[in-house]
Design an enzyme around this catalytic site. Sequence first.
Site, PDB file in Angstrom:
ATOM      1  N   ARG A  46      14.184  -5.272  -3.500  1.00 31.64           N
ATOM      2  CA  ARG A  46      14.532  -4.595  -4.753  1.00 31.64           C
ATOM      3  C   ARG A  46      14.751  -5.568  -5.906  1.00 31.64           C
ATOM      4  NH1 ARG A  46      12.803  -1.525  -1.962  1.00 31.64           N
ATOM      5  NH2 ARG A  46      13.545   0.484  -1.211  1.00 31.64           N
ATOM      6  N   ASP A 102       7.915  -6.935   4.350  1.00 30.59           N
ATOM      7  CA  ASP A 102       8.379  -5.880   3.443  1.00 30.59           C
ATOM      8  C   ASP A 102       9.460  -5.040   4.091  1.00 30.59           C
ATOM      9  OD1 ASP A 102       7.476  -3.463   4.722  1.00 30.59           O
ATOM     10  OD2 ASP A 102       5.616  -3.444   3.589  1.00 30.59           O
ATOM     11  N   LYS A 135       0.075  -4.812   9.886  1.00 31.11           N
ATOM     12  CA  LYS A 135       1.303  -4.385   9.188  1.00 31.11           C
ATOM     13  C   LYS A 135       2.117  -3.470  10.098  1.00 31.11           C
ATOM     14  CE  LYS A 135       2.757  -2.058   4.880  1.00 31.11           C
ATOM     15  NZ  LYS A 135       3.101  -0.667   5.186  1.00 31.11           N
ATOM     16  N   GLY A 182      12.638  -3.096   1.840  1.00 36.94           N
ATOM     17  CA  GLY A 182      13.946  -3.277   1.217  1.00 36.94           C
ATOM     18  C   GLY A 182      13.981  -4.226   0.039  1.00 36.94           C
ATOM     19  N   ARG A 188      10.541   4.513   7.010  1.00 35.94           N
ATOM     20  CA  ARG A 188       9.888   5.833   6.929  1.00 35.94           C
ATOM     21  C   ARG A 188       9.275   6.264   8.244  1.00 35.94           C
ATOM     22  NH1 ARG A 188       8.742   7.161   1.680  1.00 35.94           N
ATOM     23  NH2 ARG A 188       6.782   8.220   2.101  1.00 35.94           N
ATOM     24  N   GLY A 194       0.553   5.467  -0.418  1.00 38.09           N
ATOM     25  CA  GLY A 194      -0.389   6.587  -0.479  1.00 38.09           C
ATOM     26  C   GLY A 194      -0.082   7.536  -1.631  1.00 38.09           C
ATOM     27  N   ARG A 236       8.644   0.971  -3.028  1.00 38.80           N
ATOM     28  CA  ARG A 236       9.286   2.064  -3.775  1.00 38.80           C
ATOM     29  C   ARG A 236       9.607   1.753  -5.236  1.00 38.80           C
ATOM     30  NH1 ARG A 236      11.816   2.935   1.414  1.00 38.80           N
ATOM     31  NH2 ARG A 236      11.423   5.020   2.243  1.00 38.80           N
ATOM     32  N   HIS A 252       8.050  -0.154   7.583  1.00 37.97           N
ATOM     33  CA  HIS A 252       7.466   0.885   6.729  1.00 37.97           C
ATOM     34  C   HIS A 252       8.539   1.466   5.785  1.00 37.97           C
ATOM     35  CE1 HIS A 252       3.559   3.167   6.626  1.00 37.97           C
ATOM     36  NE2 HIS A 252       4.270   4.022   5.914  1.00 37.97           N
ATOM     37  N   PRO A 303       0.846  -1.197   0.000  1.00 43.25           N
ATOM     38  CA  PRO A 303       0.000   0.000   0.000  1.00 43.25           C
ATOM     39  C   PRO A 303       0.876   1.239   0.000  1.00 43.25           C
ATOM     40  CG  PRO A 303       0.064  -0.979   2.200  1.00 43.25           C
ATOM     41  CD  PRO A 303       0.807  -1.910   1.282  1.00 43.25           C
TER      42      PRO A 303
HETATM   43  C1  LIG Z   1       5.679   6.941  -0.825  1.00 43.59           C
HETATM   44  C2  LIG Z   1       5.230   5.860   0.118  1.00 43.59           C
HETATM   45  C3  LIG Z   1       3.959   5.902   0.658  1.00 43.59           C
HETATM   46  C4  LIG Z   1       3.517   4.898   1.514  1.00 43.59           C
HETATM   47  N1  LIG Z   1       2.230   4.906   1.941  1.00 43.59           N
HETATM   48  C5  LIG Z   1       1.779   3.896   2.710  1.00 43.59           C
HETATM   49  C6  LIG Z   1       0.411   3.825   3.053  1.00 43.59           C
HETATM   50  O1  LIG Z   1      -0.394   4.651   2.655  1.00 43.59           O
HETATM   51  N2  LIG Z   1       0.027   2.791   3.854  1.00 43.59           N
HETATM   52  C7  LIG Z   1       0.916   1.847   4.321  1.00 43.59           C
HETATM   53  O2  LIG Z   1       0.525   0.942   5.057  1.00 43.59           O
HETATM   54  N3  LIG Z   1       2.205   1.879   3.965  1.00 43.59           N
HETATM   55  C8  LIG Z   1       2.656   2.875   3.169  1.00 43.59           C
HETATM   56  N4  LIG Z   1       3.954   2.873   2.764  1.00 43.59           N
HETATM   57  C9  LIG Z   1       4.861   1.792   3.192  1.00 43.59           C
HETATM   58  C10 LIG Z   1       4.828   0.615   2.210  1.00 43.59           C
HETATM   59  O3  LIG Z   1       3.612  -0.071   2.281  1.00 43.59           O
HETATM   60  C11 LIG Z   1       5.954  -0.384   2.516  1.00 43.59           C
HETATM   61  O4  LIG Z   1       5.897  -0.775   3.860  1.00 43.59           O
HETATM   62  C12 LIG Z   1       7.341   0.188   2.208  1.00 43.59           C
HETATM   63  O5  LIG Z   1       7.309   0.906   0.992  1.00 43.59           O
HETATM   64  C13 LIG Z   1       8.384  -0.906   2.145  1.00 43.59           C
HETATM   65  O6  LIG Z   1       9.647  -0.369   1.934  1.00 43.59           O
HETATM   66  P1  LIG Z   1      10.384  -0.376   0.487  1.00 43.59           P
HETATM   67  O7  LIG Z   1       9.455   0.280  -0.465  1.00 43.59           O
HETATM   68  O8  LIG Z   1      11.630   0.445   0.703  1.00 43.59           O
HETATM   69  O9  LIG Z   1      10.682  -1.790   0.169  1.00 43.59           O
HETATM   70  C14 LIG Z   1       4.405   3.866   1.895  1.00 43.59           C
HETATM   71  C15 LIG Z   1       5.691   3.822   1.342  1.00 43.59           C
HETATM   72  C16 LIG Z   1       6.104   4.794   0.448  1.00 43.59           C
HETATM   73  C17 LIG Z   1       7.480   4.694  -0.156  1.00 43.59           C
HETATM   74  O1  LIG Z   2       4.379   8.236   3.641  1.00 39.26           O
HETATM   75  C1  LIG Z   2       4.037   7.180   4.166  1.00 39.26           C
HETATM   76  O2  LIG Z   2       4.856   6.323   4.531  1.00 39.26           O
HETATM   77  C2  LIG Z   2       2.640   6.923   4.383  1.00 39.26           C
HETATM   78  O3  LIG Z   2       2.318   5.920   4.929  1.00 39.26           O
HETATM   79  C3  LIG Z   2       1.643   7.889   3.913  1.00 39.26           C
HETATM   80  C4  LIG Z   2       0.810   8.491   4.838  1.00 39.26           C
HETATM   81  C5  LIG Z   2      -0.080   9.447   4.384  1.00 39.26           C
HETATM   82  C6  LIG Z   2      -0.178   9.788   3.068  1.00 39.26           C
HETATM   83  C7  LIG Z   2       0.650   9.174   2.169  1.00 39.26           C
HETATM   84  C8  LIG Z   2       1.548   8.216   2.584  1.00 39.26           C
END
Ligand SMILES: Cc1cc2nc3c(=O)[nH]c(=O)nc-3n(C[C@H](O)[C@H](O)[C@H](O)COP(=O)(O)O)c2cc1C
Ligand SMILES: O=C(O)C(=O)c1ccccc1
Length: 437
Positions: free
Chosen positions: A359, A355, A300, A357, A327, A115, A379, A324, A113
Amino acid sequence: MSGPQDKDGGGEGEKLPYGQYQFDLYAQAIIGGQKPIVMTDPNKLEQAAKEAMTPEAFNYVFGGAGEQATMHANRLAFRQWKLIPRMLRPTVPRDLSVKLFGKTYDTPLLMAPVGVQGAYHPDGEKGVATACASLGVPFIYSTASTTPLEDVATAADLSINPASSSPAESGKPTMTVAPRWFQLYWPLDDAITASLLDRARAAGCDALVVTLDTFTMSWRPLDLDTGYLPFARGEGNALGFSDPVFRKKFAEQSDGDAVEDNVMMASRSWLGEVFSGHAHRWEDLATLRRLWGDGPIVLKGVLSVQDAEMAVRYGMDGIVVSNHGGRQLDGAVPSLEMLPEIVDAVGDRLTVLFDSGIRTGADVLKALALGAKAVLVGRPVIYGLGAAGSEGARHVLAGILADVDQSMGLAGVQKVAELNRGILRRINYGGDVKSSL
Ligand SMILES: Cc1cc2nc3c(=O)[nH]c(=O)nc-3n(C[C@H](O)[C@H](O)[C@H](O)COP(=O)(O)O)c2cc1C
Ligand SMILES: O=C(O)C(=O)c1ccccc1
């Protein structure tokens, strides 16, 4: 490649030849002189996204919390595990399928997921969901999306089966439904939660993913320096703004205003529901169970054995071992580091997903060999989206799947279930990784 097999739970349909993608790319280059739509090398892909996206949007996707120590540690953790391939074993026909919560999926990959996908490219969530649908990869719809859930579901279903209509539109099940799950940022108001979950069920989401690690936003220096916060710009509200219960509540709070009449105030109100800074409690999971019913619930953001045990105790069906993508809590442990002990503790009682990392194909093999039943990719697919829209997202996903397929073969593995710790060796050579990832 043709469309995915029917998801009737049987999973005996024709398998997509994921490894074929590699040969298609060579053929396109040799016969047609065509290059891939976006760079295939993960580092160059990141660069291509940087060049195509606005600086704020790219930073938002790329960045981690704090000094990004956890984000980098996620990659280092993968580098510590090496694969021990086996030779002269049966490896074809390869079978990438996995069974999750009683349903067979074509691959061990799920789209994480993510956003505000509409902020990265106009193709947005529909673009990523259709890319996923064409490859049989479940799309996990984020609560923070820029397109209402029902519209994304319809677009994905129509893309693989033009004759179908979405269940949300017709009330009838479709012939072929693109697999999808729903991710919840858990509102404070149970009436709103109930409405979102009703919609997710009606739109055909197979599982509910409840994200626990983001009840408030972390300290993110890159975004602070560009002043980028999606909700503050009125982005990522489409699910809330299209929700009848939220709309009614907002009208009551604002002397009859519709959300469209006062987008900034409505955005603040939605932010207050889902990122209030108030964490729910374990006992509150009973409310989600009541509202969601018997369908699978996946937590999660679990990083400790203790919380994994709590998930079992509270009747959850699965967890995503995740930080996450680095993040949220900077300094948190890499999720790969915790995966084996969490699998050892609870793997026989709930489904462990992973999840943070992932790639490459080898990364997927390592996480599966350490006990994850499937992995979420975030990503890289979003870089593909940012650089070249839906087709770019598809190239990235198809590439990772082809890499998984080829890597399984090279490791001497035919089926996902054959992956286990016997093919891994932990080696710490020290030093940093060469790539910027
Ligand atoms: C730009 C961005 C937005 C994200 N938004 C959400 C979200 O809305 N809900 C959520 O559960 N996780 C969110 N995540 C986390 C991802 O679901 C996931 O845990 C994470 O991208 C894994 O790391 P990786 O992309 O570096 O492998 C977001 C990640 C990114 C990069
Ligand atoms: O940025 C994020 O990791 C995330 O989960 C998120 C939260 C709000 C809006 C967009 C993404």
